[in-house]
Design a protein around this motif. Structure first.
Motif, mmCIF file in Angstrom:
data_model
loop_
_atom_site.group_PDB
_atom_site.id
_atom_site.type_symbol
_atom_site.label_atom_id
_atom_site.label_comp_id
_atom_site.label_asym_id
_atom_site.label_seq_id
_atom_site.Cartn_x
_atom_site.Cartn_y
_atom_site.Cartn_z
ATOM 1 N N ALA A 26 18.321 50.583 28.422
ATOM 2 C CA ALA A 26 17.264 49.737 28.993
ATOM 3 C C ALA A 26 17.887 48.699 29.914
ATOM 4 O O ALA A 26 18.884 48.073 29.568
ATOM 5 N N GLY A 27 17.278 48.463 31.129
ATOM 6 C CA GLY A 27 17.822 47.499 32.089
ATOM 7 C C GLY A 27 17.259 46.104 31.871
ATOM 8 O O GLY A 27 16.329 45.898 31.090
ATOM 9 N N THR A 28 17.804 45.082 32.582
ATOM 10 C CA THR A 28 17.342 43.687 32.518
ATOM 11 C C THR A 28 17.122 43.175 33.930
ATOM 12 O O THR A 28 18.007 43.288 34.783
ATOM 13 N N ALA A 29 15.951 42.649 34.200
ATOM 14 C CA ALA A 29 15.651 42.048 35.497
ATOM 15 C C ALA A 29 15.212 40.603 35.271
ATOM 16 O O ALA A 29 14.617 40.288 34.237
ATOM 17 N N THR A 30 15.521 39.724 36.205
ATOM 18 C CA THR A 30 15.147 38.317 36.069
ATOM 19 C C THR A 30 14.379 37.850 37.303
ATOM 20 O O THR A 30 14.518 38.406 38.386
ATOM 21 N N ALA A 31 13.555 36.845 37.107
ATOM 22 C CA ALA A 31 12.807 36.226 38.208
ATOM 23 C C ALA A 31 12.489 34.798 37.814
ATOM 24 O O ALA A 31 12.648 34.414 36.647
#
Length: 203
Positions: free
Chosen positions: A24-29
């Motif tokens: 599973a990937g991780t994205a931030t904003a």
């Protein structure tokens, strides 16, 4: 035994040939929570007392006390140009604002209209001092009266505390036609006359 080893080797080779297992990937904003706080202003009006006179006093004497204009000349009143308390304005420090104080005259829009004994007197309100500081004239005709807040506006900046409004009115004998009082005419009868002042503060 050799056969079993061969099977294990083939199985291991087959597993090695399979693509890797996905993780599973991780994205931030980022965003913002915003609380808007606007500058605030309030205005406090007053019942402005133009004075007490007798029935035998003339309109000329009223003008001599408060200030008058005869169509060509403005004459300051004997009571001075900052004797009337018009209330106060309170605005946050640094907040620019404009203020008008209008009466209900239909003859000169924004002027104060005082009807008494068959005559209608027209008074022009002016603010001479704001928080003790002299206000610049907005009319060259009524020199020294400060901001003509009935027919123009007072422009100022808030200080964070109440700014008092002191000023004057000018009895204009040059408007109103036959309904206007003459300086020589007496007030004639006892009674109380008034007009509503409407304060408008823009900031």
């Amino acid at each position: 035994m050799i056969k079993n080893l061969s099977k294990l080797a083939i199985a291991a080779a087959a597993l090695a040939a399979l693509p890797g297992v996905a993780h599973a990937g991780t994205a931030t904003a980022q965003g913002q929570a915003v609380l808007n706080v606007i500058n605030q202003c309030t205005v406090t009006g007053k019942n402005v007392n133009l004075g007490t006179y007798t029935a035998s006093n003339t309109w000329g004497q009223v003008g001599a006390a408060l200030g008058s204009y005869n169509g060509t000349t403005y004459t300051p009143g004997s009571l001075g140009q900052e004797h009337l308390d018009f209330g106060s304005v309170t605005c946050d420090a640094g907040t620019p604002y404009t203020l008008s104080i209008k009466g209900g005259s239909s003859i000169v829009p924004g002027a104060i209209s005082i009807a008494h004994n068959g005559k209608t007197a027209t008074f022009l309100p002016g603010i001479k001092k704001l928080a003790g500081n002299v206000v610049a004239d907005t009319s060259a005709i009524y020199a020294g009266t400060g901001a003509q807040v009935g027919t123009a506006t007072l422009s100022a900046t808030g200080t964070g505390t109440a700014q008092t409004l002191f000023g004057n009115v000018t009895l204009n004998f040059a408007v109103g036609g036959t309904a206007a009082p003459l300086p020589s005419q007496t007030l004639g009868v006892a009674g109380t006359a008034n007009d509503t002042l409407n304060y408008t503060l823009n900031f």
